[in-house]
Scaffold this motif. Sequence first.
Motif, PDB file in Angstrom:
ATOM      1  N   ALA A 855       8.690  -0.055 -19.348  1.00 54.53           N
ATOM      2  CA  ALA A 855       7.373  -0.711 -19.275  1.00 54.53           C
ATOM      3  C   ALA A 855       7.168  -1.295 -17.882  1.00 54.53           C
ATOM      4  N   ASN A 856       8.223  -1.836 -17.330  1.00 54.77           N
ATOM      5  CA  ASN A 856       8.143  -2.387 -15.981  1.00 54.77           C
ATOM      6  C   ASN A 856       7.822  -1.309 -14.955  1.00 54.77           C
ATOM      7  N   ILE A 857       8.467  -0.175 -15.122  1.00 57.12           N
ATOM      8  CA  ILE A 857       8.203   0.930 -14.179  1.00 57.12           C
ATOM      9  C   ILE A 857       6.738   1.315 -14.225  1.00 57.12           C
ATOM     10  N   VAL A 858       6.227   1.472 -15.440  1.00 55.33           N
ATOM     11  CA  VAL A 858       4.834   1.886 -15.599  1.00 55.33           C
ATOM     12  C   VAL A 858       3.889   0.902 -14.918  1.00 55.33           C
ATOM     13  N   SER A 859       4.098  -0.395 -15.189  1.00 55.94           N
ATOM     14  CA  SER A 859       3.149  -1.373 -14.655  1.00 55.94           C
ATOM     15  C   SER A 859       3.271  -1.489 -13.128  1.00 55.94           C
ATOM     16  N   ARG A 860       4.511  -1.442 -12.599  1.00 61.01           N
ATOM     17  CA  ARG A 860       4.671  -1.550 -11.146  1.00 61.01           C
ATOM     18  C   ARG A 860       4.099  -0.315 -10.453  1.00 61.01           C
ATOM     19  N   GLN A 861       4.356   0.837 -11.048  1.00 62.38           N
ATOM     20  CA  GLN A 861       3.841   2.065 -10.445  1.00 62.38           C
ATOM     21  C   GLN A 861       2.322   2.057 -10.434  1.00 62.38           C
ATOM     22  N   ALA A 862       1.759   1.607 -11.533  1.00 59.74           N
ATOM     23  CA  ALA A 862       0.300   1.558 -11.637  1.00 59.74           C
ATOM     24  C   ALA A 862      -0.256   0.686 -10.518  1.00 59.74           C
ATOM     25  N   ARG A 863       0.392  -0.440 -10.328  1.00 63.37           N
ATOM     26  CA  ARG A 863      -0.109  -1.356  -9.316  1.00 63.37           C
ATOM     27  C   ARG A 863       0.028  -0.761  -7.915  1.00 63.37           C
ATOM     28  N   LEU A 864       1.195  -0.150  -7.681  1.00 69.62           N
ATOM     29  CA  LEU A 864       1.445   0.393  -6.351  1.00 69.62           C
ATOM     30  C   LEU A 864       0.593   1.625  -6.055  1.00 69.62           C
ATOM     31  N   SER A 865       0.070   2.255  -7.071  1.00 70.45           N
ATOM     32  CA  SER A 865      -0.760   3.435  -6.822  1.00 70.45           C
ATOM     33  C   SER A 865      -2.217   3.054  -6.559  1.00 70.45           C
ATOM     34  N   GLN A 866      -2.502   1.771  -6.717  1.00 73.32           N
ATOM     35  CA  GLN A 866      -3.872   1.340  -6.443  1.00 73.32           C
ATOM     36  C   GLN A 866      -4.055   1.093  -4.949  1.00 73.32           C
ATOM     37  N   GLU A 867      -4.984   1.790  -4.390  1.00 74.81           N
ATOM     38  CA  GLU A 867      -5.234   1.651  -2.965  1.00 74.81           C
ATOM     39  C   GLU A 867      -5.613   0.218  -2.601  1.00 74.81           C
ATOM     40  N   ASN A 868      -6.464  -0.344  -3.485  1.00 72.10           N
ATOM     41  CA  ASN A 868      -6.952  -1.694  -3.221  1.00 72.10           C
ATOM     42  C   ASN A 868      -5.845  -2.737  -3.221  1.00 72.10           C
ATOM     43  N   LEU A 870      -2.742  -2.182  -2.322  1.00 69.55           N
ATOM     44  CA  LEU A 870      -2.021  -2.029  -1.064  1.00 69.55           C
ATOM     45  C   LEU A 870      -2.833  -2.554   0.109  1.00 69.55           C
ATOM     46  N   LYS A 871      -4.150  -2.484  -0.033  1.00 69.04           N
ATOM     47  CA  LYS A 871      -5.020  -2.900   1.057  1.00 69.04           C
ATOM     48  C   LYS A 871      -5.169  -4.438   1.095  1.00 69.04           C
ATOM     49  N   HIS A 872      -5.299  -5.042  -0.100  1.00 69.55           N
ATOM     50  CA  HIS A 872      -5.646  -6.473  -0.150  1.00 69.55           C
ATOM     51  C   HIS A 872      -4.477  -7.427  -0.392  1.00 69.55           C
ATOM     52  N   ALA A 873      -3.515  -6.952  -1.150  1.00 70.01           N
ATOM     53  CA  ALA A 873      -2.447  -7.898  -1.519  1.00 70.01           C
ATOM     54  C   ALA A 873      -1.590  -8.223  -0.311  1.00 70.01           C
ATOM     55  N   PRO A 874      -1.040  -9.424  -0.265  1.00 69.48           N
ATOM     56  CA  PRO A 874      -0.159  -9.783   0.852  1.00 69.48           C
ATOM     57  C   PRO A 874       1.102  -8.913   0.840  1.00 69.48           C
ATOM     58  N   ALA A 875       1.607  -8.672   2.024  1.00 67.43           N
ATOM     59  CA  ALA A 875       2.766  -7.791   2.182  1.00 67.43           C
ATOM     60  C   ALA A 875       3.933  -8.236   1.315  1.00 67.43           C
ATOM     61  N   GLU A 876       4.103  -9.520   1.261  1.00 65.80           N
ATOM     62  CA  GLU A 876       5.193 -10.114   0.497  1.00 65.80           C
ATOM     63  C   GLU A 876       5.107  -9.700  -0.975  1.00 65.80           C
ATOM     64  N   GLN A 877       3.858  -9.698  -1.473  1.00 66.22           N
ATOM     65  CA  GLN A 877       3.628  -9.361  -2.866  1.00 66.22           C
ATOM     66  C   GLN A 877       3.893  -7.868  -3.105  1.00 66.22           C
ATOM     67  N   ILE A 878       3.509  -7.060  -2.136  1.00 69.02           N
ATOM     68  CA  ILE A 878       3.720  -5.620  -2.263  1.00 69.02           C
ATOM     69  C   ILE A 878       5.215  -5.318  -2.271  1.00 69.02           C
ATOM     70  N   GLN A 879       5.929  -5.980  -1.375  1.00 68.19           N
ATOM     71  CA  GLN A 879       7.368  -5.779  -1.307  1.00 68.19           C
ATOM     72  C   GLN A 879       8.033  -6.181  -2.619  1.00 68.19           C
ATOM     73  N   LYS A 880       7.564  -7.295  -3.163  1.00 67.35           N
ATOM     74  CA  LYS A 880       8.135  -7.805  -4.408  1.00 67.35           C
ATOM     75  C   LYS A 880       7.949  -6.762  -5.516  1.00 67.35           C
ATOM     76  N   THR A 881       6.767  -6.201  -5.553  1.00 70.50           N
ATOM     77  CA  THR A 881       6.483  -5.206  -6.583  1.00 70.50           C
ATOM     78  C   THR A 881       7.372  -3.980  -6.398  1.00 70.50           C
ATOM     79  N   LYS A 882       7.572  -3.597  -5.139  1.00 70.48           N
ATOM     80  CA  LYS A 882       8.440  -2.443  -4.848  1.00 70.48           C
ATOM     81  C   LYS A 882       9.874  -2.723  -5.299  1.00 70.48           C
ATOM     82  N   ASP A 883      10.331  -3.931  -5.006  1.00 65.97           N
ATOM     83  CA  ASP A 883      11.688  -4.311  -5.412  1.00 65.97           C
ATOM     84  C   ASP A 883      11.826  -4.266  -6.924  1.00 65.97           C
ATOM     85  N   GLU A 884      10.810  -4.771  -7.578  1.00 66.86           N
ATOM     86  CA  GLU A 884      10.863  -4.789  -9.034  1.00 66.86           C
ATOM     87  C   GLU A 884      10.877  -3.374  -9.592  1.00 66.86           C
TER      88      GLU A 884
END
Length: 903
Positions: A855-868, A870-884
């Motif tokens: 379930a975690n994979i699905v939700s993180r992947q969904a988030r990371l596949s959203q262009e918006n 990647l465009k709007h979220a702070p880098a720190e948050q994006i990295q956190k999602t990638k780590d997760e």
Amino acid sequence: MLPKAYEPQEVEQKLAEKWQNSKLFAAKADKTKKPFVIVIPPPNITGALHMGHALNNTLQDVLIRTHRMFGEDSFWVPGTDHGGIATQNVIEKKLAKEQHKSRHDLGREEFVKTVWNWYDECGNAIFNQFRKMGWALDLSDIRFTMDEKRAQAVYECFRQWWEKKYIYRGKRLINWCVRCSTALSDIEVEHEQHAGKLWHLRYKGEDGSEGIVIATTRPETIFADAAIAVNPNDKRYTHMVGQKVIIPLANRAIPIIADEAVEMEFGTGALKITPAHDATDYEVGKRHNLPVMTVINDKGKMVNCPEKYLGMDRELCRKETVKDLESAGLLVKEEKYMNNVSTCYRCHQPIEPFMSEQWFVKMDQLAAPAIAAAESGELQFHPASWKTPFVNWLKNLQDWCISRQIWWGHRIPVWYCRQCSAKGLTFATDQQGKEQLTKVSFEDGATPIVSYHQPEKCPHCGGHDLVQDPDVLDTWFSSSLWPISVFGWPEKTEDLNYFYPTSTLVTGYEILYLWVARMVMTGLDFTGKLPFKDVYLNGIVRDKSGQKMSKSKGNVIDPLDMTAKYGTDAVRFSLLMQAVPGKDIPYAEESITGARNFCNKLYNASRFILMNMEGINGPLSMPKQVTELADQWILDRYANAVKTAREGIEKYNLALTANTLYHFLWGDFCDWYVELAKQRFQTDEKEHVMALCVNILYGTLKALHPLIPFVTEEIAASLKPYVGVSETFLLNQPYPEFDRTLCNEEAVRKMNIVQGITREIRTIRSQFNVPPGLKIAAVITAKTEEELATVKAYESYIKLMAKVEDLTITANADKPKQTATAMFENTAIYVPLTGLIDFEKERKRLEKDLAAAKANIVSRQARLSQENFLKHAPAEQIQKTKDELAAAQAAVAQITASLEDLA
RNA sequence: GGGCAGUUGGCGCAGUGGUAGCGCGUCCGCCUCACACGCGGAAGGUCACAGGUUCGAACCCUGUACUGCCCACCA
């Protein structure tokens, strides 16, 4: 050896006395320091303390103590309130019960003497309770709203306001309590829903026509009717306006008038107007110039009515009137109705609107500066949501009726000459045969002479026969002067100069208008300064189900019972854990046990550290530099706990302070640091570890001391030699400061890995019923450099805390056979449990973990596949999602492998 | 009628933008030499509902429902 469990009773008794005898709580009036001042909301001398007092005073005590430890000259001003009607009622009940006497049997002088005796008794009892609770009040210097100095202040206020023409005498429709036989101010009236009835009555036309039907809840007042009113827009009645109808049973003609105040939808749309017995009607009457006729007197008896009802009680008369109206065929309808009844805030009997001459204070000039102070933010409310109600109340303020027809209180400082004022004075002989002034009428010619003491002679005729006004002042009149009178106002005392304005007022929101608003007005009027800039409004202590505690409901929790049973600190801490500004506190005995357990935990942790002090001589200072992870970590936690604890105090969020220190001490210090320290006690590191333990513990004690003064003081006394403190009392020591240099995010991160892995192993042990004493083997495969390095460096922590004997750490090992598997972030943990594993159980556990990871994979992947994203979220948050995502993927791989292994 | 709060696991509550925490209770295992007022672990929540803003809402906005409180002259 110290006892296993902390026994608060003796300790508290001993310390409470020590504090008072050392005058620890006396303000130093040290002009080099900043004063921090709170005036106590003076408790009424009506009896014992309740939970509300316990909460209110504990909050003040915490503030007073912390500010003292912050280095300020804190002063908590103690005192009691004479409590006007409330106290008079208590004494009257007591007299009736014990001597079967009324106050009239005693006479005024004797009665007042009786109450003064009661004050000696009850006042002492109250202060004994204060002492027991450990509240930081200097009890050698107490005030009372009726003592000489406070009485002088009351007089001076009256005199000045009389001269400024704020105080005046007027005949008005006032709130009269028949039971207490006194006038009340508007805010002393409460509104309660009572099940009543609404009667529809027919008033026949003067010309013999059917007339009009009105609806009323008070048929007994028909004899005082001055008109029938309808709404000017009500087409049903337009043609009748100006006609006359006959009052039933009274046979008197009254006009039908039109007035906007009438609600067309209510009842029949027609309203009887009874100016003398209803506030709305009084206003309507004024607009239409209607006569005011009184049919109910101050005793609640009928007057000026048909003979049949004369002298009848108002309640009985209501029944009789309804009966007679029914016989006369004039009762059209009777329906059930939820009536909004005004009642006395002291005895809860229905209020009678009553025409009477009383003393009033004109409020508009007094209110204006108070409104300005609140609106500008100079006066702060905590919570801030009270600002609007406060301002609105002041903006809609009616003049304040300050005279009370009771005996206990500040006598109105006004005198009358029996010659000059003769016509305006009414005398009666009381039961002791003494002539008493019972009624004063300025309308009939009474002329006031304002004076504290009896004037020598009448300034008009020189006569010596002077009598004092029989009324006393509203008890809130003296209360409103409290922040200035406690420092000796109107004299220009040094105390007033140094301690006023005070810092914070802590009180219940239920007396915001009754008391707080008035203190603000008087303070500004007499000194030009706000009496305090912060108002902290505490909630009400309710029972577990949110009901108000009351004797009649039998749900009262007595704070003294609870302190006897669990200790004062436990009661205090249980309240503080829940003390969020403005919020009511649901309270039950169970709330206290948790707090008691905490005190005990603190005591035992200290006991343990003291036990390990054996062989160590002299003070241990806090190590300047620490290199060990556990040390770095606990110092970070400590620094942050101190920071948050201080924030809680600054923001008046004492629940935050209490909870923060609770979890730091228990969760961080005891559960992890001390547990880890145990093995280091066996090494040459001992003194270093002890230094940290004792200094951190001592700092925590100081941080907790304002909240739980007894147990902390008791422990600190034993600890002092080891931290090099010579000062006797914690209160005189500085509150811990937040030390930024102790913060260490890296240590926290590493410790988090250690703790996470430890918990996973413990869970496996628990799941597979590994005996607690049995040491096991484990394999840890860390997939990231950081995790691998951390696990390698601190494997001793894991071994100790998870009871692992044989720990293998690898960067990439295959899963060993016959093991239970768990994941912490990117690290796999294998526990070989040959013979112990229940394969079915393990499979289920793994499947659950697998599902979560997927379930975690699905939700993180969904988030990371959203262009918006990647465009709007702070880098720190994006990295956190990638780590997760990475961790979740690792987990799926690992768990899948484990499941295959099981198959 | 006006205003203000609140609605989060069984109960009581924290949590003001990065998909949830605490205490009590429950269940399992432990009297491990500070603490059974204790230790370790577990189960348990679509954060009242509906819209909206936002990459993202328990959290901000609008509305609804319910609960509580305060104020007010529908008798």
